[in-house]
Design a protein around this motif. Structure first.
Motif, mmCIF file in Angstrom:
data_model
loop_
_atom_site.group_PDB
_atom_site.id
_atom_site.type_symbol
_atom_site.label_atom_id
_atom_site.label_comp_id
_atom_site.label_asym_id
_atom_site.label_seq_id
_atom_site.Cartn_x
_atom_site.Cartn_y
_atom_site.Cartn_z
ATOM 1 N N VAL A 1 0.839 -1.198 0.000
ATOM 2 C CA VAL A 1 0.000 0.000 0.000
ATOM 3 C C VAL A 1 0.869 1.241 0.000
ATOM 4 C CG1 VAL A 1 -2.045 -1.000 1.117
ATOM 5 C CG2 VAL A 1 -0.180 -0.120 2.522
ATOM 6 N N VAL A 2 0.340 2.315 -0.548
ATOM 7 C CA VAL A 2 1.039 3.604 -0.507
ATOM 8 C C VAL A 2 0.149 4.605 0.202
ATOM 9 C CG1 VAL A 2 2.301 3.153 -2.643
ATOM 10 C CG2 VAL A 2 0.096 4.338 -2.733
ATOM 11 N N GLU A 3 0.719 5.741 0.494
ATOM 12 C CA GLU A 3 -0.038 6.778 1.208
ATOM 13 C C GLU A 3 -1.317 7.120 0.451
ATOM 14 O OE1 GLU A 3 2.293 10.371 1.407
ATOM 15 O OE2 GLU A 3 2.785 10.316 -0.710
ATOM 16 N N GLY A 4 -2.417 7.221 1.172
ATOM 17 C CA GLY A 4 -3.692 7.563 0.533
ATOM 18 C C GLY A 4 -4.501 6.350 0.112
ATOM 19 N N ASP A 5 -3.915 5.173 0.090
ATOM 20 C CA ASP A 5 -4.678 3.978 -0.273
ATOM 21 C C ASP A 5 -5.729 3.681 0.801
ATOM 22 O OD1 ASP A 5 -3.581 3.476 -2.664
ATOM 23 O OD2 ASP A 5 -2.235 1.859 -1.997
ATOM 24 N N ILE A 6 -6.820 3.072 0.353
ATOM 25 C CA ILE A 6 -7.890 2.784 1.309
ATOM 26 C C ILE A 6 -7.605 1.452 2.007
ATOM 27 C CG2 ILE A 6 -10.347 2.280 1.528
ATOM 28 C CD1 ILE A 6 -10.652 4.217 -0.933
ATOM 29 N N LEU A 7 -7.492 1.513 3.323
ATOM 30 C CA LEU A 7 -7.224 0.304 4.105
ATOM 31 C C LEU A 7 -8.520 -0.431 4.421
ATOM 32 C CD1 LEU A 7 -4.600 1.425 6.765
ATOM 33 C CD2 LEU A 7 -4.262 -0.183 4.886
ATOM 34 N N GLY A 8 -9.579 0.355 4.581
ATOM 35 C CA GLY A 8 -10.842 -0.256 4.951
ATOM 36 C C GLY A 8 -11.906 0.799 5.044
ATOM 37 N N VAL B 1 -22.682 8.389 4.434
ATOM 38 C CA VAL B 1 -21.241 8.522 4.271
ATOM 39 C C VAL B 1 -20.521 7.232 4.640
ATOM 40 C CG1 VAL B 1 -19.193 9.788 4.980
ATOM 41 C CG2 VAL B 1 -21.364 10.976 4.757
ATOM 42 N N VAL B 2 -19.825 6.697 3.644
ATOM 43 C CA VAL B 2 -18.913 5.589 3.912
ATOM 44 C C VAL B 2 -17.544 6.203 4.164
ATOM 45 C CG1 VAL B 2 -17.806 3.549 2.963
ATOM 46 C CG2 VAL B 2 -20.209 4.013 2.461
ATOM 47 N N HIS B 3 -17.079 6.043 5.374
ATOM 48 C CA HIS B 3 -15.815 6.658 5.754
ATOM 49 C C HIS B 3 -14.676 5.743 5.325
ATOM 50 C CE1 HIS B 3 -13.844 9.627 8.520
ATOM 51 N NE2 HIS B 3 -12.872 8.762 8.317
ATOM 52 N N ARG B 4 -13.802 6.247 4.477
ATOM 53 C CA ARG B 4 -12.699 5.426 3.993
ATOM 54 C C ARG B 4 -11.462 5.698 4.839
ATOM 55 N NH1 ARG B 4 -14.581 7.407 -1.925
ATOM 56 N NH2 ARG B 4 -16.351 6.002 -2.079
ATOM 57 N N ILE B 5 -10.982 4.654 5.482
ATOM 58 C CA ILE B 5 -9.772 4.811 6.308
ATOM 59 C C ILE B 5 -8.577 4.676 5.381
ATOM 60 C CG2 ILE B 5 -8.469 3.933 8.273
ATOM 61 C CD1 ILE B 5 -11.231 4.941 9.067
ATOM 62 N N MET B 6 -7.767 5.735 5.338
ATOM 63 C CA MET B 6 -6.674 5.762 4.376
ATOM 64 C C MET B 6 -5.332 5.555 5.062
ATOM 65 S SD MET B 6 -8.099 9.044 2.307
ATOM 66 C CE MET B 6 -8.473 9.854 3.831
ATOM 67 N N VAL B 7 -4.350 5.134 4.283
ATOM 68 C CA VAL B 7 -2.980 5.083 4.778
ATOM 69 C C VAL B 7 -2.539 6.534 4.950
ATOM 70 C CG1 VAL B 7 -0.623 4.345 4.296
ATOM 71 C CG2 VAL B 7 -2.566 2.965 3.483
ATOM 72 N N PRO B 8 -2.094 6.918 6.143
ATOM 73 C CA PRO B 8 -1.744 8.323 6.373
ATOM 74 C C PRO B 8 -0.610 8.771 5.442
ATOM 75 C CG PRO B 8 -1.815 7.106 8.435
ATOM 76 C CD PRO B 8 -1.916 6.103 7.340
ATOM 77 N N PRO B 9 -0.539 10.065 5.133
ATOM 78 C CA PRO B 9 0.534 10.579 4.286
ATOM 79 C C PRO B 9 1.925 10.167 4.806
ATOM 80 C CG PRO B 9 -1.082 12.277 4.689
ATOM 81 C CD PRO B 9 -1.475 11.105 5.527
ATOM 82 N N ARG C 1 -2.964 24.460 9.589
ATOM 83 C CA ARG C 1 -2.462 25.512 8.710
ATOM 84 C C ARG C 1 -1.673 24.960 7.520
ATOM 85 N NH1 ARG C 1 -3.623 30.256 11.386
ATOM 86 N NH2 ARG C 1 -3.880 29.939 13.620
ATOM 87 N N ARG C 2 -1.549 23.625 7.459
ATOM 88 C CA ARG C 2 -0.824 23.040 6.334
ATOM 89 C C ARG C 2 -1.802 22.278 5.433
ATOM 90 N NH1 ARG C 2 3.450 18.939 8.097
ATOM 91 N NH2 ARG C 2 4.127 20.701 9.344
ATOM 92 N N PRO C 3 -1.885 22.629 4.123
ATOM 93 C CA PRO C 3 -2.801 21.898 3.251
ATOM 94 C C PRO C 3 -2.443 20.422 3.201
ATOM 95 C CG PRO C 3 -1.931 23.851 2.152
ATOM 96 C CD PRO C 3 -1.173 23.700 3.435
ATOM 97 N N ARG C 4 -3.434 19.557 3.131
ATOM 98 C CA ARG C 4 -3.150 18.122 3.023
ATOM 99 C C ARG C 4 -2.672 17.820 1.611
ATOM 100 N NH1 ARG C 4 -4.962 14.384 6.702
ATOM 101 N NH2 ARG C 4 -5.512 12.871 5.094
ATOM 102 N N PRO C 5 -1.740 16.866 1.489
ATOM 103 C CA PRO C 5 -1.127 16.608 0.190
ATOM 104 C C PRO C 5 -2.077 15.894 -0.782
ATOM 105 C CG PRO C 5 -0.308 15.067 1.819
ATOM 106 C CD PRO C 5 -1.175 16.027 2.551
ATOM 107 N N TYR C 6 -1.796 16.042 -2.064
ATOM 108 C CA TYR C 6 -2.580 15.390 -3.108
ATOM 109 C C TYR C 6 -1.617 15.051 -4.233
ATOM 110 C CZ TYR C 6 -2.198 20.159 -4.822
ATOM 111 O OH TYR C 6 -1.697 21.367 -5.204
ATOM 112 N N GLY D 1 -2.774 7.984 -3.348
ATOM 113 C CA GLY D 1 -3.204 6.587 -3.405
ATOM 114 C C GLY D 1 -3.006 6.043 -4.808
ATOM 115 N N SER D 2 -2.979 4.711 -4.906
ATOM 116 C CA SER D 2 -2.690 4.098 -6.200
ATOM 117 C C SER D 2 -3.949 3.910 -7.039
ATOM 118 C CB SER D 2 -2.006 2.754 -5.980
ATOM 119 O OG SER D 2 -2.718 2.027 -4.998
#
Lengths: 465, 590
Positions: free
Chosen positions: B129-136, B144-152, B194-199, B376-377
């Motif tokens: 997995v890479v950052e942003g991938d959905i773990l579950g 709302v389906v909350h997608r738990i992601m791999v943290p940055p 104060r820091r934008p989340r990465p994309y 994410g991939s």
């Protein structure tokens, strides 16, 4: 043990700087003893290392840099409250001035109460009938609302406010209600007018007055509304009363604030008023409202005189951004002898939609006020046209609206100082006035209401088809 | 633990010494009351701190505790349906803990530490997995389906993952990173506001955000991932427009920031949103909404933080691949909070006392909006649309906040008090407003609603502009001098204004208008106009046209419920019939 300092460094404007102070707290109350033994009160505005900046409520006249003593009272400003405050008169620092007995406090309350949790608020929705058609019909006031009167010098805002106090009621309830009246920098006559009116109607028994006259210390005006609202909160949320708070005149309050800000040499915002004027006004106006599971409520009617009748003046402007609407008085209407001289198009009650309709006023209320507004606005346009081009230039339709605007002002807006109209009368009057308009033009009214309420509807429809 | 000492207190600004280990934007706790504050300036070992709570009663010499952490929000299941203050403290919990008033020094975490969630893995042990991938996933609400992601900044192999009912703080997976470290992942992550989340990548906007408001959707559309501002004087209906957008915008998640505005307005949202049904899903709107309420009487420094708290939460849902809309009401109050802090710091002021960095801060904020390829991939696409209300003094658009905002946003909905006085709502001026997204959206609109729709709105706009010019003439010399063609323009413009643009936010049906209904309504009005032009050419008098009874039905067409398109067709037929009759009448007479 209260420490005493005689290390005053500077006295300027309403401010005093004291040095070598230990343990002073921000916003703490201080007592100042003048060389001749006179006592005055003040408040800590800023603490910077061992230097303390103090704002004096009663001015700095007679203060000497070397022989004056300062005592820190290690508490903020408080108001003594109990149910006995009803019917009493206090000064701008909360001391009784009506020669009555001392208040035996049930509680001592900090005059800067904490903000109400928005989650704990209950949405204002109970219709208050003021007896004014312009307010009840078009700018409906509800319990827990803050609805200011934007006035100008010489306009009858005091008369209107007194009439509201006299007539205001929530229909079908016999609940206890009280009035808290805060006067900031108004003249003796103006204050007397209110007091006499309250006495005449017996309202004085249910009224708490906080009076800071034009001749009283200006800096006291900053605390006056806060004391009044502290009293109101006590009555509303601990004594379960419905409290109507009249604050007059907010313009004087803002000027006192500007005076202090200027003395502190702060960077000024618009027109020399401090940049935090919005926040400061909000800390007053937002103390209106209802709280869930509490019976009482605080409804505010602040009055302000707009300098030069200018609605964009910072005081009016920022007030309008915080309050839930405004009743704007018009000098032009006043000159034409219309009382109350309410500028209907510029006035607004933001909370009316939840306070009107079936079960509150009447099912047709929303449609009627929408249509009256639209028709009156169109009538005023026609009037403008008439001024430029003469009546002959108006189309038939314009002429109908032109006439409508005239009768609307004379009969709907205008009413007598002693006339207490109930909401049914106001609504029916609206229908009656609208009956001169063709039904095609009544676009904002649902057909079923037209059938039910519009006088002569059947004949009109018959004539059309 | 290191402890600083207060040396100065001035309103929400506190200066403390012995702070050599503090960092800019670190959170500190002030005095034994543990008031929350943030370091905003350092000089030697002295730190200037903006305190998020009232500072009355503080004194020199009281302690300041360092936390070493920047101001952050907690992200994870449980955000939706919450109501927070400006620094993400849940207001409902505060009420339970301390009562109706917000007292000082309350510390409550943003996400519940006792609520259990069902975590369902979407990957297996051994997967890369890479950052942003959905773990579950977790079902957060019905919507709302909350997608738990791999943290940055975490990439590697899944070493452990399990389906379980657990707390947000429990470990749900372990990832072995490339350098051999084992990272324990819980559903809760923190991110500095104060820091934008990465994309991964930013995309050009190409799809409209339907708002259900005809004047916006037809003439001044905002795209998914777009930015818009609503300036206007008080009483012109900024908040009602913002509420309408929060209610009816077709976003999957809505974050509503009440920044320095009225307490009762937030209460209104709180009471109304759980009752209102989302037109797209039929579920209560609250099930997709996060509220942030820092009302005007709540501490000013927390107001400054509230928009950042809001946008960080919005970005988090964007990262899951959702279309998110953020409403900030009002950005002027945020700017004023900046001004107040700047004044207390004794900075050199720019325009109107606002700090010189006002424009930069505003631009940074709006730049966090957009359409993105998320981390994410799997190439998820998320969008974050931002709509900010601006409250310029006296409605004056030369106000520095308005000007700084207009430099960055692409849509301008100018509210006019003149329209509001006439009770024309939404009071969005059709002459001054603009949307720079129209070229980007044309393809989408043409494919979905046809060329005719684009033609119709262009014609309608031309008619409205012509009306404004004609009005000048009428004001000077009266209506009678106008030619029948010009009279018709006036009549049609009036119909567009009253029957199309005017929309009643408080009417059950009219409050929301789907694209489909809007297209039909415009078609009806233009159909009338076309036939009227034709009738004029056949010597029918304009007065006869203007007094056709069918116009009353057109005026009521906006109250036709959704999904009753055949009613519009019937109306169109009636319009055609009315004109035929008129023309026949003229023929008979001549």
């Amino acid at each position: 043990m209260i420490k005493e300092y005689n290390t005053i460094k500077e006295v300027a404007g309403p401010l005093m700087l004291v040095e070598q102070v230990e343990g002073a707290k921000y916003e703490e109350l201080v007592e100042i003893e003048l060389p001749d033994g006179e006592l005055r009160n003040g408040r800590v505005l800023e603490v910077n290392r061992d230097q303390v900046l103090i704002q004096l409520f009663e001015g700095v006249t007679g203060v000497n840099v070397f022989n004056t003593k300062v005592r820190f009272k290690s508490k903020g400003m408080e108001l003594d409250v109990s149910k006995d405050i009803l019917g009493r008169v206090f000064d701008g620092q909360g001391r009784p001035i009506d020669k009555g007995p001392k208040i035996i406090p049930e509680k001592r309350l900090d005059i800067n109460s904490s903000p109400i949790n928005p989650y704990a608020r209950n949405y204002p929705s109970e219709f208050i009938q003021t007896g004014f058609s312009t307010i009840d019909g078009l700018n409906t006031l509800v319990r827990g609302q803050k609805l200011p009167i934007f006035s100008g010098s010489g306009l009858p805002h005091a008369k209107m406010a007194a009439q509201i106090v006299r007539q205001a009621k929530v229909r079908g309830t016999g609940e206890e209600f009280a009035v808290v009246f805060a006067a900031m920098g108004i003249t003796f006559e103006e204050a007397l007018y209110f007091i006499q009116d309250f006495q005449k109607t017996g309202a004085i028994e249910r009224t708490v007055l906080f009076v800071n006259l034009a001749s009283d210390p200006a800096i006291e005006r900053i605390t006056t509304p806060r004391l009044a609202l502290t009293a109101a909160e006590y009555l509303a949320f601990e004594m379960d009363m419905h409290v109507l708070v009249i604050l007059t005149d907010m313009t004087n309050y803002c000027e006192a604030l500007r005076e202090v800000s200027a003395a502190r040499q702060e960077v000024p915002g618009r027109r020399g008023y401090p940049g935090y004027l919005y926040t400061d006004l909000a800390s007053i106006y937002e103390r209106a409202g209802r709280i869930r599971e509490k019976k009482g409520s605080i409804t505010q009617i602040p009055i302000l005189t707009m300098p030069e009748d200018d609605k964009t003046h910072p005081i009016a402007d920022l007030t309008g951004y915080i309050t839930e609407g405004q009743i704007v008085l018009s000098r032009a209407m006043h000159r034409r002898g219309i009382y109350p001289p309410v500028d209907v198009l510029q006035s607004l009650s933001r909370l009316k939609d939840k306070g009107i309709g079936e079960g509150k006023t009447r099912e047709d209320h929303a449609d009627v006020f929408n249509q009256l507004f639209a028709a009156y606005a169109r009538g005023l346009e026609a009037r403008e046209l008439e001024v430029i081009l003469g009546e002959a230039a108006l189309s038939d339709m314009d002429r109908i609206f032109y006439k409508f605007a005239g009768s609307f002002e004379k009969r709907y807006i205008a009413q007598d100082e002693s006339e207490d109209r109930d909401i049914e009368f106001t609504l029916d009057l609206g229908w009656e006035l609208m009956s001169v308009l063709p039904t095609v033009e009544l676009k904002r009214i649902r057909p079923e209401f037209m059938e039910k309420y519009l006088p002569g509807f059947k004949e009109k429809v018959g004539a059309n088809s | 633990m290191e402890v600083g000492r207060i040396v100065k207190i001035a309103g929400p600004l506190v200066v403390a010494s012995n702070m050599q280990n503090a960092k800019i934007y670190d959170v500190v706790r002030v005095s034994e009351k543990k008031l929350m504050g943030e370091v905003i300036e350092m000089r030697g070992d002295e730190a200037s701190i903006q305190v998020y709570e009232e500072t009355g009663g503080l004194g020199v010499g009281e302690p300041v505790y360092l936390t070493g952490q920047p101001l952050s929000v907690e992200l994870g299941p449980g955000l939706i349906e919450s109501i927070y203050d400006g620094i993400q403290r849940p207001l409902d919990e505060i009420r339970l803990k301390v009562g109706d008033l917000i007292t000082r020094g309350i510390a409550i975490p943003g996400l519940s530490r006792v609520k259990r969630w069902n975590f369902n893995p979407a990957v297996q042990v051994g997967d890369s997995v890479v950052e942003g991938d959905i773990l579950g996933i977790v079902d957060e609400t019905v919507l709302v389906v909350h997608r738990i992601m791999v943290p940055p900044r975490i990439n590697g192999k899944v070493k452990m993952i399990e389906r379980k009912e657990c707390l947000v703080t429990d470990t749900i997976a372990v990832i072995e990173t490339e350098n051999g470290r084992e990272e324990e992942i819980s559903m809760l992550t923190k991110w500095p506001v104060r820091r934008p989340r990465p994309y991964k990548e930013k995309l050009a906007p190409d799809e409209p955000l339907s708002t259900g408001q005809r004047v916006i959707d037809a003439f001044f559309p905002i795209s998914k991932g777009g930015t818009a501002c609503i300036p206007g004087p008080f009483g012109s209906g900024k908040t009602v427009v913002q509420h309408q957008l929060a209610k009816w915008a077709d976003a999957q998640i809505v974050v509503y920031v009440g920044c320095g505005e009225r307490g009762n307005e937030m209460t209104d949202v709180l009471i109304e949103f759980p009752k209102l049904k989302d037109p797209h899903s039929g579920e209560p709107l609250m099930k997709r909404t996060v509220l942030i309420a820092n009302t005007s009487n709540m501490p000013v420094a927390a107001r400054e933080a509230s928009v950042y708290t809001g946008i960080t939460i919005a970005e988090y849902y964007r990262d899951m691949g959702y279309s998110v809309a953020l409403m900030a009401d009002s950005t002027s109050r945020w700017a004023e909070a900046m001004r107040e802090m700047s004044g207390r710091l004794e900075e050199m002021p720019g325009e109107e006392g606002y700090p010189a960095y006002l424009g930069t801060r505003i631009a940074e904020f709006y730049e966090r909006a957009g359409k993105f390829v998320c981390l994410g991939s799997d190439g998820k696409i998320g969008a974050l649309s931002v709509v900010g209300a601006v409250s310029p003094p006296g409605g004056d658009l030369s106000d520095p906040v308005v000007q700084a905002t207009l430099r960055v946003v692409k849509v301008f909905w100018g509210l006019e008090d003149k329209l509001a006085y006439k009770r024309h709502f939404p009071a969005i001026s059709w002459l001054n407003s603009y949307s720079l997204y129209i070229p980007n959206l044309t393809d989408y609109l043409e494919t979905n609603y046809g060329r005719e729709w684009l033609d119709n709105i262009n014609r309608a706009m031309a008619i409205l502009q012509e009306e404004a010019e004609l009005e000048e003439i009428v004001r000077l010399v009266g209506l009678d001098v106008l030619s029948p063609d010009a009279r018709l323009i006036m009549e049609t413009a009036k119909s567009i204004r009253e029957d199309f643009l005017h929309q009643n936010a408080f009417d059950e049906i009219d409050t929301y208008s789907s694209f489909e209904k809007m297209v039909k309504l415009m078609e009806l009005i233009m159909h009338f106009h076309d036939l009227a032009e034709d009738a004029l050419n056949n010597n029918v008098s304009i007065l006869d046209i203007a007094s056709l009874p069918i116009r009353e039905d057109i005026a009521r067409a906006k109250f036709i419920p959704e999904n009753k398109e055949d009613e519009f067709e019937k109306l169109k037929e009636s319009v055609t019939k009315s004109f035929q009759e008129l023309k026949e009448k003229v023929l008979v007479e001549t």
